[in-house]
Scaffold this active site. Structure first.
Site, PDB file in Angstrom:
ATOM      1  N   ASN A 109       2.284   1.369   4.384  1.00 27.87           N
ATOM      2  CA  ASN A 109       2.560   0.083   5.040  1.00 27.87           C
ATOM      3  C   ASN A 109       2.255   0.112   6.544  1.00 27.87           C
ATOM      4  O   ASN A 109       2.921  -0.554   7.342  1.00 27.87           O
ATOM      5  CB  ASN A 109       4.017  -0.375   4.802  1.00 27.87           C
ATOM      6  CG  ASN A 109       4.289  -1.833   5.174  1.00 27.87           C
ATOM      7  OD1 ASN A 109       5.395  -2.172   5.586  1.00 27.87           O
ATOM      8  ND2 ASN A 109       3.324  -2.711   5.039  1.00 27.87           N
ATOM      9  N   CYS A 162       0.869  -1.186   0.000  1.00 21.97           N
ATOM     10  CA  CYS A 162       0.000   0.000   0.000  1.00 21.97           C
ATOM     11  C   CYS A 162       0.902   1.231   0.000  1.00 21.97           C
ATOM     12  O   CYS A 162       2.070   1.143  -0.398  1.00 21.97           O
ATOM     13  CB  CYS A 162      -0.982  -0.038   1.170  1.00 21.97           C
ATOM     14  SG  CYS A 162      -0.228  -0.052   2.804  1.00 21.97           S
ATOM     15  N   ASP A 170      -8.452   3.951   1.481  1.00 16.91           N
ATOM     16  CA  ASP A 170      -7.384   4.149   2.463  1.00 16.91           C
ATOM     17  C   ASP A 170      -7.964   4.600   3.805  1.00 16.91           C
ATOM     18  O   ASP A 170      -8.448   5.723   3.928  1.00 16.91           O
ATOM     19  CB  ASP A 170      -6.391   5.195   1.934  1.00 16.91           C
ATOM     20  CG  ASP A 170      -5.098   5.155   2.723  1.00 16.91           C
ATOM     21  OD1 ASP A 170      -5.133   4.703   3.883  1.00 16.91           O
ATOM     22  OD2 ASP A 170      -4.063   5.565   2.177  1.00 16.91           O
TER      23      ASP A 170
HETATM   24  P1  4NP Z   1      -1.797   2.794   4.076  1.00 17.42           P
HETATM   25  O1  4NP Z   1      -2.362   4.185   4.638  1.00 17.42           O
HETATM   26  O2  4NP Z   1      -1.224   3.089   2.717  1.00 17.42           O
HETATM   27  O3  4NP Z   1      -2.991   1.905   3.998  1.00 17.42           O
HETATM   28  O4  4NP Z   1      -0.760   2.318   5.076  1.00 17.42           O
HETATM   29  C1  4NP Z   1      -1.576   5.366   4.720  1.00 17.42           C
HETATM   30  C2  4NP Z   1      -0.718   5.525   5.788  1.00 17.42           C
HETATM   31  C3  4NP Z   1       0.021   6.694   5.907  1.00 17.42           C
HETATM   32  C4  4NP Z   1      -0.098   7.678   4.937  1.00 17.42           C
HETATM   33  C5  4NP Z   1      -0.955   7.515   3.867  1.00 17.42           C
HETATM   34  C6  4NP Z   1      -1.691   6.343   3.759  1.00 17.42           C
HETATM   35  N1  4NP Z   1       0.653   8.894   5.065  1.00 17.42           N
HETATM   36  O5  4NP Z   1       0.461   9.786   4.220  1.00 17.42           O
HETATM   37  O6  4NP Z   1       1.462   9.016   5.986  1.00 17.42           O
END
Ligand code: 4NP
Length: 163
Positions: free
Chosen positions: A11, A8, A125
């Site tokens: 992570n 993703c 997300d």
């Molecule tokens: P993930 O969600 O891709 O499902 O782990 C996210 C986690 C952190 C961020 C974006 C999406 N971020 O921008 O820090």
């Protein structure tokens, strides 16, 4: 050994949930010596961190172990090492494809492409939506169908014998 990497963006939400759930299913079917599971993010912001508390909470709700989950960033060599790289959404898939080596071993797929009858094609997300239950339900369907696919494609020979 079939090696599967879930990917993703960060992570910490979706792909570690998929890793834990897929490992749980693999273990339940006694396939842990045949299928290896990992996860990574396309971004590096959370490297070394444990999963988001929303992911940990929902895994706990369904008694799925979150042991050993720690964020890392995907590397070019992952495309030569893993058999399946499973992106949580099409943006992740595009970013993974940009790392493509000359003759990558990995098949790069979007998780929900394994679920033909689902309305959405990308796992939303939960870092932004806050809806970890919706993600769990989608990831569960995807993981079940992916495991069936691997069992029939990679673990069973043409004559129906175990490989
Ligand atoms: P993930 O969600 O891709 O499902 O782990 C996210 C986690 C952190 C961020 C974006 C999406 N971020 O921008 O820090």
């Amino acid at each position: 050994m079939v090696k599967v990497l879930f990917v993703c963006l960060g992570n910490i939400c979706r792909s570690p949930m998929a890793e834990a759930m897929f490992r749980h299913e693999v273990k339940r079917e006694g396939l842990e010596k045949k299928i290896q599971v990992d996860s990574a993010g396309t971004g590096d912001w959370h490297v070394g961190q444990p999963p988001h508390h929303g992911t940990l909470k929902i895994l706990e709700k369904y008694s799925i172990s979150a042991e050993g989950l720690k964020a890392r960033q995907i590397q070019e060599r992952d495309l030569d090492e893993f058999d399946y790289i499973i992106a949580m959404d099409s943006d992740n898939k595009r970013n993974i494809e940009m790392l493509k080596t000359a003759y990558p071993k990995a098949k790069i797929e979007v998780l929900l492409d394994f679920v033909p009858d689902v309305q959405v094609k990308n796992v939303p997300d939960p870092y932004y939506t806050g809806n970890f239950q919706e993600v769990f339900d989608l990831v569960e369907q995807g993981c079940k169908n992916l495991l069936d696919h691997i069992k029939t494609t990679d673990l069973i020979g043409k004559e129906g014998h175990a490989k």
